[in-house]
Write an enzyme that holds these catalytic residues in place. Structure first.
Site: not given
Ligand SMILES: C[S@@+](CC[C@H](N)C(=O)[O-])C[C@H]1O[C@@H](n2cnc3c(N)ncnc32)[C@H](O)[C@@H]1O
Length: 262
Positions: A58, A83, A132, A136, A166, A210-212
Site C-alpha cells: 500500500e 509512507d 494526493d 499541478k 475521491d 482516515y482520508y476516505e
C-alpha cells in the site's frame, strides 16, 4: 491525549515490523533500519515473512488502514504499508503488533525510491489509497509513467494496481493513462458505494481509511480502478486536459486559478 510525535518516532525505531530509510540520498535498499532484521531487497519472504505468500504494497498508506485491514482478511498474503510520514504509520504498525499480525510490515521511505527495496518480481499487487492528485505536478502523481515505471521494476509481470480515490482528477488521469497504454482493466467504478459487489469485494473495498472517511463525510463519491501492469512496451503519458477537482483537502495545495491541467 494521543502520543506525541517524538514518542512515536522512538517507538518506530523499536517496532520489529517497521523498516525505515529516511535519509533519501542513502536509500539504496541495503540500509533499512530495523531492531531485529537485516533485510536486503529480494529477501522479504525468507528474512521477514518466513513464507512464500504474495507480497502486496500500500503506497502512501498514511495510518495503514488498508494494509492492516487486508492482512486481517487475507492471512495467506503479506502486506507492506509504505509512507514517508512515520507518525501516521505508527498507528498501523502498533495495531498490527498488538494483534500479532505476522503478515504485516511497514516501510518508511519515499515512494520514488520503492524500486530500491524490492527485487524484480518480488511484489504481486499495489494499492494506491486516496493519493494526493498532484494536479499541478504530473510526475508526482502516483499513477504517472514516472511511478508506473518504478512499480514495473518490482512487480511480477501483469501485476495488479488498485486505485481507490475521491479525486475525479486522479481517476480521470489514470483512466487516460490506462487507455494510452492499453493496460488490461479488471474493474472500474465511478461510485463504489452505489455498485453491486460480491461479498468478497464488499469486504475488500469496504475498508475505509482516515482520508476516505473525511471525503465520505463531505458527500464525495469514491472511485475505484483495478488494472494490470505488463512488463512489455514503453509507457506513454496521456496528452489530455483534465478538469481540476472543485474542492481541496486541508492538506492539498491552494488552487492556481486554472480550471484544467495536463
Ligand atoms: C492523502 S494521504 C492518504 C493516506 C491514506 N492512504 C489514507 O487514505 O488515509 C497521502 C499519503 O501519501 C503519503 N505520500 C505522498 N507522497 C509520497 C511519497 N512520494 N513518498 C512517500 N509517501 C508519500 C503522504 O505522506 C500521506 O500519508
Amino acid at each position: 491525549m494521543g502520543k506525541n510525535k517524538l514518542a512515536k518516532f522512538a517507538d518506530m525505531e523499536r517496532f520489529e515490523n517497521v523498516f525505515q530509510c529516511t535519509e533519501r540520498e542513502l536509500c539504496n535498499g541495503v540500509s533499512m533500519t530495523n531492531p531485529i532484521y537485516d533485510l536486503k531487497p529480494g529477501h522479504w519472504h525468507d528474512t521477514y515473512f518466513k513464507n512464500s505468500n504474495p507480497i502486496v504494497l500500500e503506497l502512501g498508506c498514511g495510518r495503514g488502514e488498508y494494509t492492516v485491514g487486508l492482512a486481517r482478511l487475507f492471512p495467506d498474503k503479506n502486506f507492506i504499508g509504505v509512507d514517508i510520514k512515520g507518525s501516521r504509520m505508527w498507528t498501523g504498525a502498533k495495531d498490527a503488533l498488538e494483534n500479532n499480525l505476522r503478515n504485516v510490515a511497514f516501510l518508511r521511505t519515499g515512494i520514488e525510491f520503492i524500486d530500491r527495496f524490492f527485487e524484480p518480481g518480488e511484489v504481486s499487487e499495489i494499492w494506491l489509497t486516496f493519493s494526493d492528485p498532484q494536479m499541478k505536478k504530473p510526475t508526482k502523481r502516483l499513477t504517472s509513467t514516472y511511478f508506473l515505471e518504478r512499480y514495473r521494476r518490482i512487480l511480477k509481470d501483469n501485476g495488479i494496481v488498485h486505485v481507490k480515490t475521491d479525486s475525479n482528477f486522479l481517476f480521470t488521469y489514470t483512466k487516460y493513462m490506462i487507455a494510452a497504454n492499453n493496460l488490461p482493466v479488471d474493474y472500474r467504478t465511478e461510485d463504489l458505494y452505489q455498485t453491486e459487489l460480491s461479498e468478497e469485494d464488499k469486504a475488500i473495498l469496504g475498508i475505509q481509511t482516515y482520508y476516505e472517511q473525511q471525503w465520505l463525510s463531505r458527500g464525495i463519491t469514491i472511485k475505484y480502478l483495478k488494472f494490470h501492469l505488463p512488463q512489455e512496451g514503453d509507457l506513454q503519458e496521456p496528452d489530455v486536459e483534465i478538469e481540476l477537482d472543485s474542492y481541496r483537502s486541508y492538506n492539498r495545495n491552494k488552487r492556481s486559478g486554472l480550471t484544467t491541467a495536463k
